[in-house]
Write an enzyme that holds these catalytic residues in place. Structure first.
Site, PDB file in Angstrom:
ATOM      1  N   SER A 155       0.847  -1.184   0.000  1.00  0.00           N
ATOM      2  CA  SER A 155       0.000   0.000   0.000  1.00  0.00           C
ATOM      3  C   SER A 155       0.891   1.245   0.000  1.00  0.00           C
ATOM      4  O   SER A 155       1.654   1.442  -0.939  1.00  0.00           O
ATOM      5  CB  SER A 155      -0.951  -0.046   1.196  1.00  0.00           C
ATOM      6  OG  SER A 155      -2.000   0.874   1.039  1.00  0.00           O
ATOM      7  N   ASP A 168      -8.773  -5.224  -5.925  1.00  0.00           N
ATOM      8  CA  ASP A 168      -8.289  -4.099  -5.127  1.00  0.00           C
ATOM      9  C   ASP A 168      -8.812  -2.816  -5.757  1.00  0.00           C
ATOM     10  O   ASP A 168      -8.296  -2.359  -6.765  1.00  0.00           O
ATOM     11  CB  ASP A 168      -6.758  -4.094  -5.087  1.00  0.00           C
ATOM     12  CG  ASP A 168      -6.204  -2.987  -4.203  1.00  0.00           C
ATOM     13  OD1 ASP A 168      -7.002  -2.183  -3.678  1.00  0.00           O
ATOM     14  OD2 ASP A 168      -4.975  -2.930  -4.035  1.00  0.00           O
ATOM     15  N   HIS A 184      -7.221  -5.629  -1.516  1.00  0.00           N
ATOM     16  CA  HIS A 184      -5.993  -4.936  -1.098  1.00  0.00           C
ATOM     17  C   HIS A 184      -5.132  -5.840  -0.223  1.00  0.00           C
ATOM     18  O   HIS A 184      -3.950  -5.576  -0.044  1.00  0.00           O
ATOM     19  CB  HIS A 184      -6.386  -3.663  -0.341  1.00  0.00           C
ATOM     20  CG  HIS A 184      -5.326  -2.612  -0.303  1.00  0.00           C
ATOM     21  ND1 HIS A 184      -4.676  -2.152  -1.424  1.00  0.00           N
ATOM     22  CD2 HIS A 184      -4.797  -1.912   0.736  1.00  0.00           C
ATOM     23  CE1 HIS A 184      -3.802  -1.219  -1.082  1.00  0.00           C
ATOM     24  NE2 HIS A 184      -3.848  -1.058   0.213  1.00  0.00           N
TER      25      HIS A 184
END
EC number: 3.4.14.-
Length: 683
Positions: free
Chosen positions: A535, A617, A649
């Protein structure tokens, strides 16, 4: 471009041989028991929890509900179901309710009697049930449960049509379903029995025609609502605002006798964790003052129903609690038990509502959940970097803590430590160092630098099955997991400092961390370092790739990272995130987006990189990963793209997670071997 033959060779060498495997590895981590939070009965002598075990041989979970005895420390399995069990909630000292999914379109609330080990269905519902709250008065019970209303879902067409946001959120398209809260009533037939009968014809949708949804997507659950016999308090997004551009949620109260609805909070940011005190007159919650900022400080508010007065508790406290529960501390002092990050741990605190004192109650490991019975001891769910979730109790008078049920996987407490090193602007930066179980201080080990997501997040002394430092350590690495500028748990100013500065101070802190490794860790081979991040951590990997620090690493791993900050805004679902961290939209503040845009520095990319992304995601779409891989391939940089079609994600499914670990470990092991890091001899 690599030949098919070389790709096949890589696939064959990817799996570590049995001789190379450490005692603790990705497979053993993923097969270790996974426990829910423990829930104490009102008396405080029994607890219940769910334990799941995944088998790679059978490719399925086995799940059961367990009973834990506080005095004997013994635990025993009460129920085994192939179906999903959840929402454990005591209704008496010897009986509890739970929800079970019967199929994809229905579920049941069941009552289990601990005394005679029997269960029976209390209520059948036409949708999934997630969480349950119970209120009681004179043997009459009111049950509030969260579920999904699918009445507005259009079908069976696969076409989606939208006139407003969200179009999609986290990992699913908005189909018209909504989270809501239902209400049923039960009667207890005799005083000393656990026999109940439902007294309402069907569940009432308490949020119908209000325009409100609770729990709040995508991660809302039991913490989003609380109820007693007369009241329900909950949080919901402000329906007057665009949910994709604003974080504001409001605390609401519903009178369960009259069904009257009123709002209690006035904050411009998000509210969470509404809690009713036992007296029914006081309501506490957490609230953020800053709009569009999901990592603003959570401040404790207490509202008095009779007077309508509201006050801010412990205004001086510079931590951001994630959850609160009403309770009684030493000498009968009423207040709130709060869990908050503090210097790399999740600590339990007591917060006095009268004196505004904040008292730390725990020191070691991390607390993820508490259960507050009538007794003088709280039940805790804790974990650490070496312990999956385990259960403990703490006496509120003495603060003596004892373990009720361990959960060991054979990792040693001496295998990890915390350090501090000088960072930017005079800040001290915290890091965890995790070593192999077979660590020999006379030897040198390659180093894996882990960069967390968020960016307002942290590496805490807690267990994870997604990014577990012990897995990397026992593959032969010294793990250096640091909390650079922007991390949580070190004061709100430190957290806020990353805004408008994504590639600035945090990058410099990581540089200083690498210098610390070189100068202070004699057992670390600084010539064999790799860096990995997810991320925001993946953003930082791509940022490092285009800057001098990138040349100090032999290989990089980018999981669900940012390649282009402009595209990230345009493609994501929660627009408020970029609006806050980059000071507006790209057309309002393009200079900041461009300043910290990894794609502007691809001319300098040179280090081998593994890129991982998932098709579901919707936070950072897979085009970000494909774009990074396109650049790496075009420039002839050794690279590999790993795509999970059925993950979001996070990579959650065990078989996918095992593949993820094998790919990642094989990549970093290859580039830290005794060979020229620029040689592509395996691929």
């Amino acid at each position: 471009m690599h030949s098919l033959f070389k790709q096949l060779v890589f696939f064959l060498v990817m799996t570590l041989t049995a001789a190379d495997k450490a005692a603790f590895d990705a497979e053993s981590m993923l097969e270790a028991p996974r426990r829910s939070a423990v829930v104490s009965n009102p008396l405080g002598n029994l607890g219940i929890f769910i334990e799941s075990n995944y088998s790679f041989a059978d490719h399925k979970y086995n799940s059961g509900i367990y009973l834990l005895n506080e005095s004997t420390r013994n635990h025993q399995e009460l129920l085994v179901h192939g179906k999903s069990n959840k929402a454990l909630t005591w209704i008496t000292d010897s009986a509890f309710l739970y929800a079970r999914e019967d199929n994809s379109s229905s579920s049941s609330i069941l009552l289990f009697d601990v005394n005679n080990r029997s269960e029976r269905i209390i209520y059948n519902h036409n949708s999934s049930i997630s969480d349950i709250r119970i209120g009681e008065k004179n043997n009459h019970y009111r049950i509030v449960f969260s579920s999904v209303d699918n009445s507005l879902v259009k079908g069976p067409s696969n076409v989606h049509v939208y006139d407003h946001l969200f179009v999609r959120h986290w990992d699913r398209w908005n189909t018209g379903s909504r989270n809501t809260l239902y209400f049923i009533e039960l009667d207890k037939k005799t005083e000393n029995s656990n026999y109940f009968e439902i007294s309402s014809e069907k569940a009432i949708d308490l949020l119908k025609e209000t325009g409100l949804e609770s729990p709040v997507e995508p991660f809302g659950g039991l913490s989003d609502f609380d109820s007693n016999y007369d009241k329900l308090v909950f949080v919901a997004k402000d329906p007057k605002l665009n949910p994709a551009t604003q974080t504001k949620t409001v605390v609401y109260e519903i009178n369960l006798n009259t069904r009257n609805l009123k709002s209690l909070s006035t904050a411009k940011g998000a509210c969470s964790s509404p809690r009713l005190a036992k007296d029914g007159n006081h309501i506490a919650w957490l609230e953020m003052q800053t709009p569009q900022y999901e990592s603003d400080q959570n401040q404790i508010m207490v509202y008095e129903s009779e007077s309508g007065a509201k006050k801010h508790i412990a205004r001086h406290w510079d931590r951001s609690p994630s959850s609160i529960e009403w309770g009684v501390f030493k000498g009968g002092e009423p207040g709130l038990f709060a869990i908050a990050e503090n210097y790399g741990k999740q600590i339990l605190f007591f917060v006095s509502i009268f004196h505004h004192q904040v008292i730390p109650m725990t020191e070691e490991h991390s607390v993820s959940s508490i259960s507050v019975p009538k007794s003088s001891s709280l039940w805790l769910t804790k974990s650490s970097l070496i312990n999956p979730p385990y259960y403990a109790k703490i006496n509120v008078e003495t603060l003596n803590e004892s373990v009720l049920l361990e959960n060991n996987v054979g990792l040693s407490p001496t295998s990890y430590e915390e350090i501090w090193f000088p960072g930017t602007h005079g800040h001290r930066i915290h890091a965890w160092i995790v070593k192999p179980e077979s660590f020999d201080k006379s030897k040198k080990y390659p180093v894996a630098v882990l960069i967390h997501g968020g960016p307002q997040g942290s590496w805490t002394d807690s267990w994870s099955t997604r990014w577990n430092p012990a897995v990397f350590a026992n593959a032969g690495f010294i793990v250096f997991a640091l909390d650079p500028t922007g991390s949580t748990g070190y004061g709100q100013r430190f957290t806020d400092s990353i805004a408008l500065d994504w590639g600035g101070k945090p990058y410099k802190d990581i540089e200083l961390g690498v210098e610390y490794i070189k100068n202070h860790l004699s057992y670390a081979d600084s010539e064999k370092m790799v860096a990995l991040g997810a991320s925001y951590g993946g953003y930082m990997i791509n940022w490092i790739q285009g800057h001098p620090l990138g040349r100090q690493f032999r290989a990089l791993v980018c999981h669900d990272g940012v390649f282009n900050t402009l595209n990230t805004f345009y493609n994501t679902e929660e627009l408020y995130f970029s609006i806050h961290d980059f000071g507006g939209t790209p057309w309002e503040n393009r200079v900041i987006y461009e300043r910290w845009n990894p794609s502007n520095f691809v001319n300098y990319w040179a280090t081998p990189e593994l890129v991982i992304h998932s098709s579901k995601d919707y936070r950072l779409t897979e085009s970000e990963g494909i774009a990074a891989f396109n650049v790496l391939q075009y420039k002839g940089i050794p690279s590999r793209l790993l795509v999970f079609e059925d993950e979001n994600h996070w990579v959650i499914k065990p078989d996918n997670s095992l593949r993820w670990h094998k790919e990642v470990l094989s990549w970093i092991l290859h580039y830290t071997k005794d060979c020229n890091a620029n040689e592509d001899e395996t691929f």
